[in-house]
Design an enzyme around this catalytic site. Structure first.
Site, mmCIF file in Angstrom:
data_model
loop_
_atom_site.group_PDB
_atom_site.id
_atom_site.type_symbol
_atom_site.label_atom_id
_atom_site.label_comp_id
_atom_site.label_asym_id
_atom_site.label_seq_id
_atom_site.Cartn_x
_atom_site.Cartn_y
_atom_site.Cartn_z
ATOM 1 N N GLY A 137 0.836 -1.208 0.000
ATOM 2 C CA GLY A 137 0.000 0.000 0.000
ATOM 3 C C GLY A 137 0.864 1.248 0.000
ATOM 4 N N PHE A 138 0.197 2.368 0.037
ATOM 5 C CA PHE A 138 0.907 3.649 -0.029
ATOM 6 C C PHE A 138 1.862 3.822 1.160
ATOM 7 C CE2 PHE A 138 -0.039 7.916 1.952
ATOM 8 C CZ PHE A 138 1.101 8.538 1.457
ATOM 9 N N ILE A 139 1.356 3.772 2.386
ATOM 10 C CA ILE A 139 2.238 3.976 3.553
ATOM 11 C C ILE A 139 3.153 2.755 3.728
ATOM 12 C CG2 ILE A 139 2.360 4.448 6.043
ATOM 13 C CD1 ILE A 139 -0.467 5.674 5.827
ATOM 14 N N TYR A 189 -16.052 2.505 9.525
ATOM 15 C CA TYR A 189 -14.586 2.506 9.479
ATOM 16 C C TYR A 189 -14.021 2.918 10.845
ATOM 17 C CZ TYR A 189 -9.827 3.784 8.111
ATOM 18 O OH TYR A 189 -8.461 3.885 8.032
ATOM 19 N N LEU A 235 -0.438 -2.893 8.892
ATOM 20 C CA LEU A 235 -1.038 -1.751 8.189
ATOM 21 C C LEU A 235 -2.209 -2.176 7.312
ATOM 22 C CD1 LEU A 235 2.002 -0.833 8.820
ATOM 23 C CD2 LEU A 235 1.708 0.763 6.952
ATOM 24 N N ASP A 249 0.288 -8.877 1.555
ATOM 25 C CA ASP A 249 -0.657 -7.919 0.971
ATOM 26 C C ASP A 249 -1.561 -8.666 -0.010
ATOM 27 O OD1 ASP A 249 -0.295 -4.495 0.542
ATOM 28 O OD2 ASP A 249 -1.785 -5.634 -0.582
ATOM 29 N N GLY A 265 -3.608 -2.095 -2.354
ATOM 30 C CA GLY A 265 -2.164 -1.972 -2.585
ATOM 31 C C GLY A 265 -1.846 -2.307 -4.034
ATOM 32 N N LYS A 307 -12.010 0.424 13.458
ATOM 33 C CA LYS A 307 -10.655 0.731 13.928
ATOM 34 C C LYS A 307 -10.640 0.901 15.448
ATOM 35 C CE LYS A 307 -7.648 1.084 10.664
ATOM 36 N NZ LYS A 307 -6.584 0.074 10.582
#
Ligand code: UDP
Length: 329
Positions: free
Chosen positions: A10-12, A147, A74, A31, A36, A151
């Site tokens: 993914g991005f981060i 969401y 993540l 992943d 991603g 979390k």
């Protein structure tokens, strides 16, 4: 150090893998490539091992966790657009995936860092959000809050593992992390505006555009994640990570138009049109960074203008297929 990064494509996650590999860690990625992209880590394949599977697959998680020293979790369903359109996947992925990772890291006593989100503060009208503040979320009929709730359950579960089983886990709440490789496909505002500006299309400002956010550069966030993992005496605790420079969406759109030299204008779009009926946005969201500063000396270094320039360069590169090919090692 041998590290497993779930959501590493993914991005981060991809920036985290890059930083870990650069300091000599052996890195595994888990992943499912749902949000991603393999391209995010393609340049690292000689230094990391990538397993394409879901955190819902307990066998895979168990095998990977067994062979590493630490786990960065993540993997999650993120992005408002996706959360609103696929609420079942959001809830199941986020809760069950984290539960699996907690169970397996606890089995092998492996230190775990979980990335949570500033969404857990919900629509509280406080000016600055500190870790012990209340979470104020909307009714269950509004899927946007699934969401935040999923979390928050992840956080409760992680805390419970620490309290009951002394499982060494640390939680980070990330506030609007942005930078190269983030895609606008799932609704994130900066890559969306930048792409629109480069194409000279109108920038879609939702609501009245007076809502504000603080954007943190991924290059500032990733070292903080690693430092919190490395600080072995921190367990069962939660930390905000972000930037405290605030900007309204209207001002953000104007700045992006100026910095791209675009001929675009602003197009105001109602929340109903953008996300479907019954959407609740939060007006302002700014992190209190005292706690993370005291723990690891965290100080975000990258200004919003520098962030925008980095994202503009990245989107331009990705929109130009020849340049994108040339930049691949
Ligand atoms: N937004 C916008 N135009 C877009 C996408 C998003 O005005 O094309 C707004 C969105 O309504 C929110 C802010 O930008 O107020 C940040 O949205 P994003 O999805 O990036 O992150 P959020 O803070 O909502 O998680």
């Amino acid at each position: 150090m041998r590290a497993l990064v779930t959501g590493g494509a993914g991005f981060i996650g991809s920036h985290l893998c890059e930083a870990l590999a650069a300091r000599g860690d052996t890195v595994w990625v888990l992943d499912d490539l749902s949000t991603g992209r393999f391209e995010n880590i393609e340049h690292l394949t000689d230094r990391i091992t990538c397993v394409i599977d879901s955190t819902l697959n307990q066998e895979t998680v168990r095998e990977l966790v067994r062979d590493v020293d630490v786990v960065y979790h993540l993997a999650a369903t993120v992005g408002v657009q996706l959360v609103v359109s696929q609420p079942v996947q959001t809830i199941v992925n986020n809760i069950q995936g984290t539960e699996t990772v907690l169970e397996e890291t606890c089995r092998y006593r492996k230190r775990l860092l979980i990335t949570s989100t500033s969404e857990v503060y919900g629509k509280s009208m406080k000016e600055v959000f500190a870790e012990e503040d209340d979470s104020v979320i909307g009714p269950t009929s509004r899927h946007r809050w699934s969401y935040a709730a999923s979390k928050a359950i992840d956080e409760y579960l992680a805390m419970a593992y620490w309290l009951e089983k002394r499982h060494p886990v640390v939680i980070t709440r990330l506030f609007n992390t942005v930078g190269p490789r983030q895609t606008g496909r799932y609704g994130m505002v900066i890559p969306t505006f930048v792409t629109q500006a480069i194409r000279n299309e109108p920038l879609t400002v939702y609501g009245d555009g007076k809502q504000s956010r603080c954007f943190a550069y991924v290059g500032d966030v990733v070292p903080a994640i690693i430092a919190l993992m490395d600080q072995r005496d921190i367990c069962g605790d939660v930390f905000n990570i972000g930037n405290d420079e605030s900007v309204s969406m209207e001002e953000l759109a104007r700045r992006i138009i100026a910095r791209t030299g675009s001929a675009s204008t602003l197009r105001y779009v109602s929340y109903d049109e953008a996300y479907g009926p019954g959407y609740d946005d939060m007006r302002h969201r700014r992190p209190c960074l005292k706690k993370v500063r005291a723990a690891i000396g965290y100080q975000p270094k990258t200004s919003l203008d520098a962030i925008l320039d980095a994202v503009i360069a990245d989107v331009r590169r990705r929109m130009d297929p020849n340049a994108a090919r040339a930049s691949c090692p």
